[in-house]
Design a protein around this motif. Structure first.
Motif, short mmCIF file in Angstrom:
data_model
loop_
_atom_site.label_atom_id
_atom_site.label_comp_id
_atom_site.label_asym_id
_atom_site.label_seq_id
_atom_site.Cartn_x
_atom_site.Cartn_y
_atom_site.Cartn_z
N PRO A 208 92.68 37.89 34.08
CA PRO A 208 92.36 37.34 35.40
C PRO A 208 93.56 37.52 36.35
CG PRO A 208 91.95 35.71 33.66
CD PRO A 208 92.69 36.85 33.04
N GLY A 209 93.28 38.04 37.54
CA GLY A 209 94.36 38.26 38.51
C GLY A 209 95.31 39.37 38.09
N GLY A 210 94.94 40.10 37.02
CA GLY A 210 95.85 41.11 36.45
C GLY A 210 96.02 42.35 37.32
N ALA A 211 95.18 42.50 38.36
CA ALA A 211 95.34 43.65 39.25
C ALA A 211 96.72 43.62 39.91
CB ALA A 211 94.23 43.67 40.30
N GLN A 212 97.33 42.45 39.91
CA GLN A 212 98.68 42.30 40.49
C GLN A 212 99.77 42.87 39.58
OE1 GLN A 212 99.14 41.01 43.37
NE2 GLN A 212 97.11 40.12 43.73
N MET A 213 99.42 43.16 38.34
CA MET A 213 100.46 43.60 37.40
C MET A 213 101.09 44.89 37.88
SD MET A 213 98.94 42.59 33.73
CE MET A 213 99.93 43.20 32.44
N GLY B 290 96.70 55.24 20.53
CA GLY B 290 96.99 56.50 21.21
C GLY B 290 97.40 56.28 22.65
N GLY B 291 96.98 55.19 23.24
CA GLY B 291 97.28 54.89 24.64
C GLY B 291 96.59 53.61 25.03
N LEU B 292 96.66 53.28 26.32
CA LEU B 292 96.02 52.06 26.79
C LEU B 292 95.21 52.36 28.04
CD1 LEU B 292 95.47 49.04 26.85
CD2 LEU B 292 97.74 48.68 27.83
N PRO B 293 93.91 52.72 27.86
CA PRO B 293 93.09 52.98 29.04
C PRO B 293 92.89 51.68 29.82
CG PRO B 293 91.96 53.62 26.99
CD PRO B 293 93.16 52.81 26.61
N LEU B 294 93.06 51.75 31.15
CA LEU B 294 92.89 50.53 31.94
C LEU B 294 92.36 50.85 33.32
CD1 LEU B 294 95.44 50.43 34.16
CD2 LEU B 294 96.71 49.89 32.10
N VAL B 295 91.78 49.84 33.94
CA VAL B 295 91.42 49.93 35.37
C VAL B 295 91.75 48.60 36.03
CG1 VAL B 295 89.53 51.61 35.17
CG2 VAL B 295 89.03 49.18 34.94
N LYS B 296 92.10 48.70 37.31
CA LYS B 296 92.22 47.48 38.11
C LYS B 296 90.90 47.30 38.84
CE LYS B 296 97.16 47.43 38.48
NZ LYS B 296 98.38 47.44 39.29
N LEU C 197 92.28 42.81 35.83
CA LEU C 197 92.69 44.06 35.19
C LEU C 197 91.89 44.17 33.90
CD1 LEU C 197 95.00 46.35 34.87
CD2 LEU C 197 96.13 44.66 33.43
N ILE C 198 91.33 45.35 33.63
CA ILE C 198 90.61 45.53 32.36
C ILE C 198 91.41 46.47 31.47
CG2 ILE C 198 88.40 46.08 31.26
CD1 ILE C 198 87.00 45.87 33.88
N LEU C 199 91.69 46.01 30.26
CA LEU C 199 92.41 46.83 29.28
C LEU C 199 91.43 47.18 28.18
CD1 LEU C 199 95.51 44.48 29.05
CD2 LEU C 199 95.41 46.65 30.27
N PHE C 200 91.26 48.48 27.90
CA PHE C 200 90.27 48.92 26.92
C PHE C 200 90.92 49.35 25.61
CE2 PHE C 200 88.44 49.90 31.09
CZ PHE C 200 87.16 49.39 30.97
N ALA C 201 90.14 49.26 24.55
CA ALA C 201 90.50 49.92 23.30
C ALA C 201 89.25 50.60 22.78
CB ALA C 201 91.03 48.92 22.28
N ALA C 202 89.36 51.86 22.43
CA ALA C 202 88.22 52.63 21.92
C ALA C 202 88.67 53.30 20.63
CB ALA C 202 87.79 53.68 22.95
N ASP C 203 88.07 52.88 19.52
CA ASP C 203 88.54 53.39 18.23
C ASP C 203 87.60 52.85 17.15
OD1 ASP C 203 90.22 54.26 16.07
OD2 ASP C 203 91.95 54.09 17.38
N THR C 204 88.03 52.89 15.89
CA THR C 204 87.25 52.20 14.86
C THR C 204 87.27 50.71 15.18
OG1 THR C 204 89.23 51.85 13.56
CG2 THR C 204 87.97 53.85 13.06
N VAL C 205 86.29 49.97 14.66
CA VAL C 205 86.24 48.53 14.97
C VAL C 205 87.54 47.85 14.52
CG1 VAL C 205 85.08 46.35 14.42
CG2 VAL C 205 83.72 48.40 14.95
N ALA C 206 88.05 48.25 13.35
CA ALA C 206 89.27 47.62 12.83
C ALA C 206 90.45 47.86 13.78
CB ALA C 206 89.58 48.14 11.44
N ASN C 207 90.59 49.10 14.25
CA ASN C 207 91.71 49.38 15.16
C ASN C 207 91.54 48.70 16.51
OD1 ASN C 207 93.28 50.80 13.43
ND2 ASN C 207 92.53 52.82 14.07
N VAL C 208 90.30 48.68 17.01
CA VAL C 208 90.05 48.01 18.29
C VAL C 208 90.48 46.54 18.18
CG1 VAL C 208 88.18 47.18 19.77
CG2 VAL C 208 88.26 49.58 19.10
N CYS C 209 90.12 45.91 17.07
CA CYS C 209 90.51 44.50 16.88
C CYS C 209 92.03 44.39 16.84
CB CYS C 209 89.94 43.97 15.57
SG CYS C 209 88.16 43.71 15.65
#
Ligand code: ASP
Length: 600
Positions: A333-338, A356-362, A400-412
């Motif tokens: 919440p309010g993370g677009a300010q980061m 591998g990285g940190l896909p994100l969007v504001k 701010l939305i931070l995504f993880a896309a991978d196997t369920v175990a890695n996403v967790c």
């Protein structure tokens, strides 16, 4: 005349107005020394605190002369008259600050070499030096207080369990391996050439045998030994509150622990914690928090956006989804300010744990007030997929939305780490909140893809849920255990389970863990045998005392809760253990060393 130090009037920190006008004998160590225009002041310290002693050259020239020789950490005895301090000179920061002692006699019981570090609350000394001179380190107030709190916690626990009808029973240290997932510390036998004892990783099997003996409520505050890979918050030997009960269900064990922790919190922090503690299934914990020991003091829950993400033309999302993985996210919440720097640091740190990285969007606001995605991977989103992901994640403009896309175990793993890290770095964790929680319904087994076998998640003596016993052979992966962990503020305080009390079920579990009948006999003959003699249904738990003390004292390291801990390299700088032994001792044990060349 020597001062009769065995007749001390009271501890230094307990000298107060009640002694005003009396003569007192005090003993302790010189904390500080000041010479004010001929008058010598010392602060005398013992395990309870400080008291100020004043030496006047006019009235007590001999004592004053000896006082002039005192230096930091000398051990002394003092006889003096306790007096109220003059108006305005009281020290409100000192428990004994209302009084001072006019020293009439002082005797140096022993001198001290110049301490390698000052005995002060805050010191910058490296830990290796503190551990080498642990006896000096333990003179420091924070360390002393940690050990005192530890004592009070253990006493409270013992009193509580005693009141509840538990019996404290000691179990052997020289024993056979008790599998708890770590390596054993081994002790070669002199009497039985070539044979070795293992130090217990826990008293697990002995406490189960005690249940079979009919001691239906057992407890022990006990040392356990685990030769684990070096991790920051582990010690090779550590202390557990271990307990076991017969004729119980999981809730009965949990109720006893809730009562125990309530008592401990009342004694240590003078607060009432709500009971019963909330329950959360393992499945929900992993889904919402990415971890099996969730810190529920803050939200930042994980959201599954896999379905919505299918509409995004982005390889990083598409590939794991096609392979049966997931796309999940955390909305800050309010993370677009980061700042860019903040998110870059997060990305780098996350890569450090394997991502591998940190896909994100504001998230910004479009003209219609609806969310629009900006920066990061925004270019891969259409208005439709933006709306779908916003809806699935609950993100709002400014977030701010931070995504993880991978196997369920890695996403967790990645999102669980991000959640804790962001909360800590952004100061989102409320102070003075004690969130206890039970995590229940753990899976029985975990499949290791490296060696293609199942391993017990808790330990192999944990009972499957009744409705899952039938799945043991056909679908072990979906078998749930009667296991529970107690979590405090995101730290696992302990774990336990209802046990298998039927030899046939125990053998089926051993089979599944690929223990051959011969191995089962070799390792667990005594247990399988004992299970033939009327074992009662039973269950229990063990809680880490060191962790409990660390959490309750706010210590920053587990080592600060031990009297004489080992370093992270499992070494004791004070005694220099482990150390070499004489060839004759090795010979007696029929041991011959075969060291790697570098250590030869
Ligand atoms: N023996 C277990 C452990 O050390 C605790 C238990 O199951 O009671 O983790």
């Amino acid at each position: 005349m020597p001062i009769p130090y065995n007749q001390r009037t009271c501890y230094c920190g307990e000298a107060g107005a009640h002694l005003a006008g009396q003569t007192a004998i005090l003993v302790g160590w010189v904390q500080s020394y000041r010479d004010h225009g001929g008058m010598v002041f010392i602060d005398l310290r013992d395990r309870t605190g400080l008291v100020q002693i004043k030496f006047n050259p006019e009235t007590d020239p001999i004592a004053h002369q000896t006082a002039g020789k005192l230096r930091a950490e000398f051990c002394v005895a003092v006889r003096g008259d306790v007096a109220m301090r003059p108006e305005g000179l009281a020290n409100p920061n000192l428990s004994t600050g209302a009084i001072e002692v006019n020293g009439r006699e002082v005797e140096i019981l022993s001198t001290s070499a110049t301490p390698v570090f000052e005995v002060e609350d805050e010191i910058e000394t490296n830990e290796e030096t503190r551990l080498k001179y642990r006896y000096l380190d333990l003179r420091r107030t924070p360390m002393r207080e940690a050990l005192m709190t530890r004592h009070r916690i253990c006493k409270t626990i013992r009193d509580y369990f005693d009141e509840q009808g538990f019996v404290e029973i000691e179990t052997p240290f020289l024993t056979k391996s008790t599998p708890e997932g770590a390596r054993d510390y081994l002790v070669p036998s002199r009497v039985h050439p070539g044979m070795v004892f293992a130090l217990p990783q826990s008293p697990q099997l002995f406490k189960q045998l005690l249940m079979i003996s009919g001691f239906d409520k057992y407890m022990q505050i006990v040392r356990c030994f685990r030769d684990e890979d070096l991790r920051a918050d582990r010690q090779p030997e550590f202390t557990q509150l271990d307990m076991e009960m017969s004729f119980v269900q999981a809730e009965d064990v949990q109720r006893v622990i809730e009562g125990c922790m309530s008592r401990v919190m009342r004694v240590v922090h003078d607060i009432d914690i709500p009971t019963p503690f909330p329950r959360m299934t393992y499945e929900d914990a992993m889904r919402d928090y990415g971890i099996d020991r969730p810190d529920t003091r803050y939200e930042l829950k994980i959201r599954d956006v896999s379905e919505a993400a299918r509409g995004v033309d982005f390889r990083v999302f598409a590939e794991p989804l096609a392979a049966g993985g997931a796309v999940r996210c955390i909305v800050v919440p309010g993370g677009a300010q980061m700042t860019r720097k903040e998110t870059d640091t997060l990305t780098e740190d996350l890569k450090g744990i394997g991502a591998g990285g940190l896909p994100l969007v504001k998230v910004g606001a479009g003209q219609d007030g609806k969310p629009v995605f900006e920066t990061g991977i925004a270019k891969f989103f259409t208005p439709e997929s933006t709306a779908a992901v916003s809806a699935a994640s609950g993100a709002k403009p400014g977030d701010l939305i931070l995504f993880a896309a991978d196997t369920v175990a890695n996403v967790c793993k990645y999102l669980g780490w991000l959640r804790e890290t962001i909360a800590r770095r952004r100061g989102m964790i409320p102070a003075n909140l004690w969130n206890f929680l039970w995590v229940v319904d753990f899976p029985m087994f975990e499949f290791n893809t490296e060696d293609g076998r199942f391993y017990a998640v808790h330990h192999p003596f944990t009972a499957p849920r009744d409705e899952d016993i039938g799945k043991l052979e056909n679908d072990p992966g979906s078998c749930r255990a009667k296991a529970y962990d107690v979590v405090l503020n995101g730290i696992e305080l302990g774990g336990g389970s209802i046990r298998i009390h039927r030899a046939d079920v125990q053998e089926r579990v051993f089979d599944l863990l690929q223990l051959t009948p011969e191995e089962q006999q070799l390792k667990f003959r005594f247990l399988l045998e004992a299970l033939r003699y009327g074992p009662p249904p039973h269950g229990g738990i063990a809680l880490g005392i060191d962790r409990m003390v660390m959490l309750l004292t706010g210590a920053s390291s587990l080592r600060d809760t031990f009297s004489f801990p080992k370093t992270q390299r499992a070494y004791c700088p004070l005694t220099e253990a482990p150390g070499p032994v004489a060839q004759s001792q090795l010979d007696e044990l029929y041991l011959r060393l075969s060291l790697p060349p570098s250590k030869g």
